[in-house]
Design a protein around this motif. Structure first.
Motif, PDB file in Angstrom:
ATOM      1  N   GLU A  14       0.823  -1.196   0.000  1.00 49.68           N
ATOM      2  CA  GLU A  14       0.000   0.000   0.000  1.00 49.68           C
ATOM      3  C   GLU A  14       0.862   1.253   0.000  1.00 49.68           C
ATOM      4  O   GLU A  14       1.872   1.307   0.692  1.00 49.68           O
ATOM      5  N   PRO A  15       0.466   2.272  -0.752  1.00 48.51           N
ATOM      6  CA  PRO A  15       1.213   3.534  -0.721  1.00 48.51           C
ATOM      7  C   PRO A  15       0.986   4.221   0.619  1.00 48.51           C
ATOM      8  O   PRO A  15      -0.013   3.959   1.295  1.00 48.51           O
ATOM      9  N   PRO A  16       1.891   5.113   1.031  1.00 49.14           N
ATOM     10  CA  PRO A  16       1.693   5.832   2.288  1.00 49.14           C
ATOM     11  C   PRO A  16       0.472   6.741   2.203  1.00 49.14           C
ATOM     12  O   PRO A  16       0.052   7.125   1.111  1.00 49.14           O
ATOM     13  N   PRO A  17      -0.130   7.091   3.339  1.00 46.85           N
ATOM     14  CA  PRO A  17      -1.281   7.994   3.314  1.00 46.85           C
ATOM     15  C   PRO A  17      -0.943   9.305   2.610  1.00 46.85           C
ATOM     16  O   PRO A  17       0.179   9.799   2.703  1.00 46.85           O
ATOM     17  N   ALA A  18      -1.921   9.865   1.928  1.00 42.90           N
ATOM     18  CA  ALA A  18      -1.698  11.086   1.155  1.00 42.90           C
ATOM     19  C   ALA A  18      -1.316  12.267   2.042  1.00 42.90           C
ATOM     20  O   ALA A  18      -0.618  13.176   1.599  1.00 42.90           O
ATOM     21  N   ASP A  19      -1.749  12.240   3.298  1.00 44.62           N
ATOM     22  CA  ASP A  19      -1.443  13.375   4.169  1.00 44.62           C
ATOM     23  C   ASP A  19      -0.054  13.266   4.804  1.00 44.62           C
ATOM     24  O   ASP A  19       0.375  14.153   5.530  1.00 44.62           O
ATOM     25  N   GLY A  20       0.656  12.183   4.548  1.00 49.20           N
ATOM     26  CA  GLY A  20       2.008  12.029   5.071  1.00 49.20           C
ATOM     27  C   GLY A  20       2.064  11.659   6.548  1.00 49.20           C
ATOM     28  O   GLY A  20       3.113  11.726   7.166  1.00 49.20           O
ATOM     29  N   SER A  21       0.943  11.247   7.121  1.00 49.78           N
ATOM     30  CA  SER A  21       0.912  10.958   8.548  1.00 49.78           C
ATOM     31  C   SER A  21       1.430   9.572   8.900  1.00 49.78           C
ATOM     32  O   SER A  21       1.763   9.315  10.049  1.00 49.78           O
ATOM     33  N   GLY A  22       1.485   8.674   7.944  1.00 49.83           N
ATOM     34  CA  GLY A  22       1.908   7.307   8.219  1.00 49.83           C
ATOM     35  C   GLY A  22       3.418   7.185   8.300  1.00 49.83           C
ATOM     36  O   GLY A  22       4.160   8.083   7.906  1.00 49.83           O
ATOM     37  N   PRO A  23       3.897   6.061   8.833  1.00 43.07           N
ATOM     38  CA  PRO A  23       5.343   5.863   8.906  1.00 43.07           C
ATOM     39  C   PRO A  23       5.950   5.701   7.511  1.00 43.07           C
ATOM     40  O   PRO A  23       5.290   5.237   6.589  1.00 43.07           O
ATOM     41  N   GLU A  24       7.192   6.112   7.388  1.00 38.38           N
ATOM     42  CA  GLU A  24       7.901   6.029   6.112  1.00 38.38           C
ATOM     43  C   GLU A  24       8.982   4.955   6.229  1.00 38.38           C
ATOM     44  O   GLU A  24       9.717   4.906   7.210  1.00 38.38           O
ATOM     45  N   ILE A  25       9.052   4.073   5.241  1.00 39.81           N
ATOM     46  CA  ILE A  25      10.118   3.070   5.214  1.00 39.81           C
ATOM     47  C   ILE A  25      11.380   3.767   4.726  1.00 39.81           C
ATOM     48  O   ILE A  25      11.385   4.394   3.672  1.00 39.81           O
ATOM     49  N   THR A  26      12.437   3.679   5.512  1.00 45.98           N
ATOM     50  CA  THR A  26      13.703   4.316   5.174  1.00 45.98           C
ATOM     51  C   THR A  26      14.798   3.246   5.111  1.00 45.98           C
ATOM     52  O   THR A  26      14.650   2.172   5.682  1.00 45.98           O
ATOM     53  N   TYR A  27      15.874   3.541   4.423  1.00 53.36           N
ATOM     54  CA  TYR A  27      16.975   2.598   4.226  1.00 53.36           C
ATOM     55  C   TYR A  27      18.287   3.217   4.664  1.00 53.36           C
ATOM     56  O   TYR A  27      18.487   4.417   4.524  1.00 53.36           O
ATOM     57  N   ALA A  28      19.170   2.394   5.193  1.00 51.82           N
ATOM     58  CA  ALA A  28      20.484   2.853   5.619  1.00 51.82           C
ATOM     59  C   ALA A  28      21.439   1.672   5.606  1.00 51.82           C
ATOM     60  O   ALA A  28      21.033   0.517   5.452  1.00 51.82           O
ATOM     61  N   GLU A  29      22.696   1.982   5.802  1.00 53.16           N
ATOM     62  CA  GLU A  29      23.717   0.956   5.930  1.00 53.16           C
ATOM     63  C   GLU A  29      23.979   0.750   7.415  1.00 53.16           C
ATOM     64  O   GLU A  29      24.123   1.712   8.173  1.00 53.16           O
ATOM     65  N   CYS A  30      24.005  -0.506   7.848  1.00 51.25           N
ATOM     66  CA  CYS A  30      24.273  -0.813   9.251  1.00 51.25           C
ATOM     67  C   CYS A  30      25.636  -0.227   9.630  1.00 51.25           C
ATOM     68  O   CYS A  30      26.617  -0.411   8.913  1.00 51.25           O
ATOM     69  N   ARG A  31      25.689   0.465  10.755  1.00 48.04           N
ATOM     70  CA  ARG A  31      26.931   1.103  11.198  1.00 48.04           C
ATOM     71  C   ARG A  31      27.939   0.104  11.741  1.00 48.04           C
ATOM     72  O   ARG A  31      29.105   0.450  11.915  1.00 48.04           O
ATOM     73  N   GLN A  32      27.494  -1.119  12.005  1.00 50.86           N
ATOM     74  CA  GLN A  32      28.407  -2.117  12.562  1.00 50.86           C
ATOM     75  C   GLN A  32      28.946  -3.080  11.506  1.00 50.86           C
ATOM     76  O   GLN A  32      30.135  -3.359  11.482  1.00 50.86           O
ATOM     77  N   CYS A  33      28.053  -3.584  10.605  1.00 45.39           N
ATOM     78  CA  CYS A  33      28.518  -4.599   9.646  1.00 45.39           C
ATOM     79  C   CYS A  33      28.360  -4.189   8.179  1.00 45.39           C
ATOM     80  O   CYS A  33      28.830  -4.889   7.292  1.00 45.39           O
ATOM     81  N   GLY A  34      27.665  -3.071   7.912  1.00 47.17           N
ATOM     82  CA  GLY A  34      27.552  -2.569   6.548  1.00 47.17           C
ATOM     83  C   GLY A  34      26.400  -3.130   5.737  1.00 47.17           C
ATOM     84  O   GLY A  34      26.241  -2.784   4.574  1.00 47.17           O
ATOM     85  N   THR A  35      25.563  -3.969   6.316  1.00 47.67           N
ATOM     86  CA  THR A  35      24.421  -4.540   5.608  1.00 47.67           C
ATOM     87  C   THR A  35      23.379  -3.464   5.323  1.00 47.67           C
ATOM     88  O   THR A  35      23.145  -2.594   6.153  1.00 47.67           O
ATOM     89  N   LEU A  36      22.741  -3.526   4.145  1.00 46.63           N
ATOM     90  CA  LEU A  36      21.647  -2.613   3.836  1.00 46.63           C
ATOM     91  C   LEU A  36      20.448  -3.018   4.681  1.00 46.63           C
ATOM     92  O   LEU A  36      20.018  -4.176   4.653  1.00 46.63           O
TER      93      LEU A  36
END
Length: 81
Positions: A14-36
């Motif tokens: 499902e797409p996020p709510p149009a009003d932007g109130s829902g949580p957003e899935i974000t991505y990063a690199e693990c600071r300990q092992c480097g895994t996405l």
């Protein structure tokens, strides 16, 4: 170092709510092992090495328990023991 590329969204997600109130899935690199890794609103937990960032590093404040619409009346109704 290469910049991690987030995976394509899953079919039927499902797409996020149009009003932007829902949580957003974000991505990063693990600071300990480097895994996405993926998280919600900048809060991450790595399933490979167990690293977790502090909750205060998120992109928005955490909701208060009083604002939880699924919380039962009485507060302790779902506690064990």
């Amino acid at each position: 170092m290469n910049t991690p590329v987030p995976p394509d969204p899953q079919p039927g997600s499902e797409p996020p709510p149009a009003d932007g109130s829902g949580p957003e899935i974000t991505y990063a690199e693990c600071r300990q092992c480097g895994t996405l890794i993926a998280g919600l609103d900048g809060r991450y937990s790595c399933g490979v090495c167990g690293w977790v960032n502090h909750h205060s590093e998120g992109h928005r404040p955490l909701p208060r328990a009083e604002d939880d619409r699924y919380r039962t009346r009485g507060g302790d109704a779902n506690r064990l023991g």
